[in-house]
Write an enzyme that holds these catalytic residues in place. Structure first.
Site, PDB file in Angstrom:
ATOM      1  N   GLU A   1      14.728 -14.887  -1.033  1.00 25.86           N
ATOM      2  CA  GLU A   1      15.160 -16.066  -0.290  1.00 25.86           C
ATOM      3  C   GLU A   1      14.167 -17.213  -0.423  1.00 25.86           C
ATOM      4  O   GLU A   1      14.475 -18.355  -0.074  1.00 25.86           O
ATOM      5  CB  GLU A   1      15.332 -15.719   1.194  1.00 25.86           C
ATOM      6  CG  GLU A   1      16.418 -14.705   1.485  1.00 25.86           C
ATOM      7  CD  GLU A   1      16.448 -14.312   2.961  1.00 25.86           C
ATOM      8  OE1 GLU A   1      15.849 -15.060   3.777  1.00 25.86           O
ATOM      9  OE2 GLU A   1      17.038 -13.268   3.287  1.00 25.86           O
TER      10      GLU A   1
ATOM     11  N   ASP B   1       0.829  -1.200   0.000  1.00 19.40           N
ATOM     12  CA  ASP B   1       0.000   0.000   0.000  1.00 19.40           C
ATOM     13  C   ASP B   1       0.866   1.254   0.000  1.00 19.40           C
ATOM     14  O   ASP B   1       1.884   1.327   0.693  1.00 19.40           O
ATOM     15  CB  ASP B   1      -0.902  -0.029   1.242  1.00 19.40           C
ATOM     16  CG  ASP B   1      -1.879   1.111   1.294  1.00 19.40           C
ATOM     17  OD1 ASP B   1      -2.752   1.174   0.415  1.00 19.40           O
ATOM     18  OD2 ASP B   1      -1.769   1.938   2.223  1.00 19.40           O
TER      19      ASP B   1
END
Length: 558
Positions: A278, A218
């Site tokens: 990751e 956002d």
């Protein structure tokens, strides 16, 4: 972070969904506003169990992912966009275990799950802010944006809140002002403080370990502010664009150089992306809240492959009429601003007037127009967000003042009626109480005019907008060029929009009649293999292609 009795995100993805790091490129993402989707316990508010119940319906649409607007613990002053606990589910939406169940079922159905993270600000009821405002010398004193007043007691600068008035609120305990880009109950975090960044990265890891497949971030360009707190310059009247805020809001009178869009944000986005990388198949889309330089910011944030995977700005969420020239210019403008980037296009979301109302005034064939808009959106180069109810061609609701919940609309009524008109409950069954949303009184009324467009009605009509969305999304999945290909616009005259999508050895010609009258174009010299299954009935003649009103034509160039 390891959570007991749960598979890690890596294990979940590898067993239930293909670990495709590129899944987001050309993906279609279905946005769910949880308060308004499905109420499972009849309290009038949609919840996580309700979403899980409706996942088979969502899977039937042929979308790739869902984006769920905030469901975190919150006092709900801004309906979840004011978070008081990033790692908790608000009781009105259910339990954390309900979210776990939602993830599991979505993955079983082949749907990826993205969640809405609000990192620029918190609720004033967040424990972080409670500690920060308690004194000037506590461990979190610098976790929010605090400043002394000017000598005369007025705010430190001229920054404005999107929700109206100054972006500064006075705190009588610290005898200082704190910054809030939105409501006064939404204080801005100070991301210049690395401890704040660390805390937000921990939130990111928490949800990645919980099994999410990505994030919608956002107000991504609001994360940092100018440390010198310099005044924003005035904006010339002819440059005041009312897309970031309604025209009645003086927020549009400034050039927002110092309260957002700061260069320090780049390093934080790189840090956020490194954590996502990751994991095997995570993606993020950033909301760029700026109508002046939104595409430029989107270009910065999607360049280099080390920040956001994709961004969307406000160009197609604005009221500006759609024309062939405008569609081409917006696509070209993004490519100029973001030659390495990837767009995510949307026509509607939880913050703007539904697009069939925004662009549909005076159009006689509502359904044909809605089908055309959906197909054009899903044929452009970029990923796509579609907003719940859009697949039913739901119109913007016109609510009475006493029914409003949105503080934005209450503030600026009647010149701007806020965002409640696009947030009314989803209609599932025309003959059921509250349209099948739930038996309790819903938090917003169900518009009577939406009931004839309920899922139960449209399921019975193969010509409905709902079935068109399904058909076109299935059609789109057949052609890699439509999802991931390059785009090259053709010089057709209005009302025809034409372009080619190409990927590898596949090139598709896409034509759209952006008018309510039949239109024809000269048949191109290339050999065409007409494609079917998309729901339109255009005709290929010996010398021309004829497109009915609000329709499309698709062919493979061979």
């Amino acid at each position: 972070m390891s959570l007991p009795l749960r598979k890690t995100q890596t294990e979940q993805t590898s067993t239930l969904l293909p670990a495709d790091r590129d899944w987001w490129r050309g993906a279609v993402i279905y946005q769910i506003y949880p308060r308004s989707y499905q109420d499972s316990n009849d309290d009038g508010i949609g919840d996580l169990k309700g979403i899980t119940r409706r996942l088979p319906y969502i899977a039937s649409l042929n979308v790739d992912a869902i984006w769920i607007s905030p469901f975190f613990t919150s006092p709900m002053k801004d309906f979840g966009y004011d978070v008081s606990n990033y790692n908790g589910v608000d009781p009105i939406f259910g339990l954390l275990s309900d979210f776990d169940d939602l993830i599991a079922e979505a993955h079983r159905l082949g749907i990826r799950v993205m969640i809405d993270l609000v990192l620029s600000h918190t609720s004033d009821q967040h424990p972080w802010f409670a500690e920060s405002r308690s004194s000037r010398f506590n461990p979190k004193a610098d976790w929010y944006v605090w400043s002394d007043s000017k000598p005369d007691g007025t705010p430190p600068n001229n920054w404005m809140s999107i929700f109206g008035g100054s972006a500064w609120a006075w705190d009588p305990t610290r005898l200082q002002y704190y910054m809030h880009n939105f409501l006064t109950s939404q204080p801005d975090l100070n991301l210049h403080n690395t401890e704040v960044q660390d805390a937000l990265i921990s939130v990111e890891r928490f949800w990645l370990e919980r099994g999410v497949d990505g994030f919608r971030l956002d107000t991504i360009n609001f994360y940092f502010h100018d440390l010198q707190l310099r005044d924003n310059p005035a904006l010339a009247p002819e440059r005041r664009n009312a897309n970031t805020a309604p025209a009645v809001n003086p927020y549009n009178y400034q050039e927002h150089l110092y309260d957002k869009n700061r260069p320090e944000n780049i390093a934080f986005l790189q840090r956020f992306r490194a954590v996502m990388d990751e994991y095997p198949a995570i993606a993020a889309v950033g909301e760029v809240g700026d109508s002046q330089i939104g595409l430029e910011i989107a270009g910065q944030y999607t360049s280099g492959g080390d920040k956001m995977h994709m961004c969307y700005a406000f160009e197609f969420l604005a009221p500006d009429p759609l024309t062939p020239a405008r569609v081409a210019e917006v696509q070209h403008a993004f490519e100029r601003a973001a030659p390495e980037g990837w767009a995510c296009w949307a026509f509607s979301n939880h913050d703007v007037v539904r697009h069939v109302s925004r662009w549909g005034q005076g159009i006689a064939d509502h359904d044909a127009h809605a089908k055309f808009l959906a197909s054009m959106l899903m044929s452009l180069r970029g990923s796509v967000c579609i907003y719940q109810g859009e697949e039913l061609a739901l119109t913007e609701a016109d609510l009475a003042f006493e029914d409003l919940q949105d503080p934005y609309g209450i503030q600026f009524w009647p010149d701007f009626k806020g965002r409640d008109g696009c947030r009314t409950p989803m209609v599932w069954e025309a003959d059921a109480q509250n349209g099948g949303f739930g038996d309790g009184r819903p938090w917003l009324p169900v518009p009577p005019e939406h009931l004839p467009r309920a899922v139960s009605v449209q399921e019975q009509d193969m010509r409905s907008v709902l079935h068109h969305y399904r058909r076109f999304l299935a059609f789109r999945r057949q052609y890699t060029a439509l999802a991931k290909g390059e785009i090259a616009f053709k010089p057709y005259a209005a009302p025809i929009l034409g372009f080619e999508r190409s990927h590898g050895n596949e090139t598709l010609l896409c034509l759209f009649n952006m008018s309510g009258e039949t239109a024809s174009v000269e048949r191109p010299a290339e050999r065409l293999e007409v494609l079917t299954g998309h729901g339109f009935a255009s005709e290929l003649g010996d010398n021309s292609i004829t497109l009915p009103a609000w329709s499309g034509f698709f062919a493979r160039i061979v």
